[in-house]
Design a protein around this motif. Sequence first.
Motif, PDB file in Angstrom:
ATOM      1  N   PRO A 177      -0.171   9.030  -0.684  1.00  0.00           N
ATOM      2  CA  PRO A 177      -0.514   7.734  -1.275  1.00  0.00           C
ATOM      3  C   PRO A 177      -1.701   7.850  -2.227  1.00  0.00           C
ATOM      4  O   PRO A 177      -2.608   8.664  -2.020  1.00  0.00           O
ATOM      5  CB  PRO A 177      -0.878   6.885  -0.051  1.00  0.00           C
ATOM      6  N   ARG A 178      -1.677   7.041  -3.259  1.00  0.00           N
ATOM      7  CA  ARG A 178      -2.796   6.963  -4.191  1.00  0.00           C
ATOM      8  C   ARG A 178      -3.577   5.688  -3.904  1.00  0.00           C
ATOM      9  O   ARG A 178      -3.010   4.634  -3.644  1.00  0.00           O
ATOM     10  CB  ARG A 178      -2.315   6.972  -5.642  1.00  0.00           C
ATOM     11  N   VAL A 179      -4.905   5.809  -3.975  1.00  0.00           N
ATOM     12  CA  VAL A 179      -5.802   4.726  -3.571  1.00  0.00           C
ATOM     13  C   VAL A 179      -6.709   4.377  -4.734  1.00  0.00           C
ATOM     14  O   VAL A 179      -7.269   5.262  -5.397  1.00  0.00           O
ATOM     15  CB  VAL A 179      -6.641   5.151  -2.345  1.00  0.00           C
ATOM     16  N   THR A 180      -6.872   3.087  -4.977  1.00  0.00           N
ATOM     17  CA  THR A 180      -7.781   2.651  -6.031  1.00  0.00           C
ATOM     18  C   THR A 180      -9.224   2.771  -5.560  1.00  0.00           C
ATOM     19  O   THR A 180      -9.512   2.826  -4.356  1.00  0.00           O
ATOM     20  CB  THR A 180      -7.495   1.203  -6.442  1.00  0.00           C
ATOM     21  N   MET A 187      -3.388   0.615  -2.220  1.00  0.00           N
ATOM     22  CA  MET A 187      -2.772   1.938  -2.234  1.00  0.00           C
ATOM     23  C   MET A 187      -1.293   1.837  -2.575  1.00  0.00           C
ATOM     24  O   MET A 187      -0.634   0.818  -2.332  1.00  0.00           O
ATOM     25  CB  MET A 187      -2.974   2.654  -0.901  1.00  0.00           C
ATOM     26  N   THR A 188      -0.804   2.922  -3.165  1.00  0.00           N
ATOM     27  CA  THR A 188       0.604   3.045  -3.515  1.00  0.00           C
ATOM     28  C   THR A 188       1.178   4.198  -2.710  1.00  0.00           C
ATOM     29  O   THR A 188       0.743   5.350  -2.854  1.00  0.00           O
ATOM     30  CB  THR A 188       0.777   3.314  -5.018  1.00  0.00           C
ATOM     31  N   ILE A 189       2.159   3.892  -1.856  1.00  0.00           N
ATOM     32  CA  ILE A 189       2.771   4.896  -0.998  1.00  0.00           C
ATOM     33  C   ILE A 189       4.007   5.449  -1.704  1.00  0.00           C
ATOM     34  O   ILE A 189       4.871   4.686  -2.147  1.00  0.00           O
ATOM     35  CB  ILE A 189       3.161   4.290   0.360  1.00  0.00           C
ATOM     36  N   PRO A 190       4.131   6.757  -1.838  1.00  0.00           N
ATOM     37  CA  PRO A 190       5.253   7.327  -2.591  1.00  0.00           C
ATOM     38  C   PRO A 190       6.573   7.236  -1.816  1.00  0.00           C
ATOM     39  O   PRO A 190       6.597   7.074  -0.593  1.00  0.00           O
ATOM     40  CB  PRO A 190       4.836   8.794  -2.774  1.00  0.00           C
ATOM     41  N   SER A 191       7.672   7.365  -2.553  1.00  0.00           N
ATOM     42  CA  SER A 191       9.003   7.404  -1.938  1.00  0.00           C
ATOM     43  C   SER A 191       9.301   8.846  -1.557  1.00  0.00           C
ATOM     44  O   SER A 191      10.117   9.530  -2.187  1.00  0.00           O
ATOM     45  CB  SER A 191      10.055   6.854  -2.912  1.00  0.00           C
ATOM     46  N   ALA A 192       8.623   9.303  -0.563  1.00  0.00           N
ATOM     47  CA  ALA A 192       8.736  10.692  -0.121  1.00  0.00           C
ATOM     48  C   ALA A 192       8.566  10.723   1.390  1.00  0.00           C
ATOM     49  O   ALA A 192       8.109   9.762   2.001  1.00  0.00           O
ATOM     50  CB  ALA A 192       7.665  11.559  -0.791  1.00  0.00           C
TER      51      ALA A 192
END
Length: 304
Positions: A177-180, A187-192
Amino acid sequence: MRRAAPWVLLALLVSCAAACSGGGLPDGVKVAGALGRQPSVTIPGSAPGGKLGVKTLHSGKGAKVAAGDLVAANYVGYRWNGGDHKLIATSYDAGRPAMFPYGHLVPGLNRALAGQRPGSRVVAVIPPGQGYGASGYAALQIGGSDSLVFVLDVLAVYPNGASAHGTVEPQPEAGLPRVTTGAVPSMTIPSARPPAKLTVRTIVQGTGKPVEARQVVVYHDLGQIWRNHKTFESSRGRGHPDSVVAGARQMIDGWDRAVVGRPVGSRVMVVVPPSLGYGAKGHSASGITRRDTLVFVIDILAAY
């Protein structure tokens, strides 16, 4: 999200109504001792009366306590009923302060803390109607007719807008996940597929001392389910920072392991596998199944 909520003194979800206006202390109530050390409290053998009494013995500096704040304070608390009075609680025995979510305490304590600043010492005599009421509180041997006497030394005030502060770290891994890095993280959780093991990444590197096990940690956090990105935990959503004793199993294991050893001021992203989260039982009230991986963003605001 807490596994078991820590004990927070007098934390009842009630607000301070107009009846909370306070006056001076009853005759004979005296407080002695140096600021920052356990005070000596004299309580007379007379009846306490039925009015709220609040007195600031020492005025501090800095921002005033306001709605949405978490207040760190050392304290002593007594019950008082005529000639009978007894020490019922103190933070000094534990060697660490208590945390008071302002606005979510019994009315008398809300009134006592209103407008106080870090470094203040305040005394409050709280009648039953602005304490636990007619039911009392058996766990602390407080009866329905008991008044309460508190002396609080305010150490710090943490507003709901508090956040991590330090050096922003790169986030190069595509599968996480990417976090601001702003004041309120998302946060943006990937499709993985999520990692199978506990994964901790520093988003903002704080400059404070590392958190030690058994310290009280003041924090903000955001928790989501990897599978559907559902938010199930948000301290900011509750309206104030929260606190917990680190490494004491008051939180799920993955949360605890991520915080202990991290510098105060840090923001960390934590991927928690089911075995270190809610395990085989899951947490149905939050929509968490036994197979769910969880993701947290934790801002470590302070540690005591």
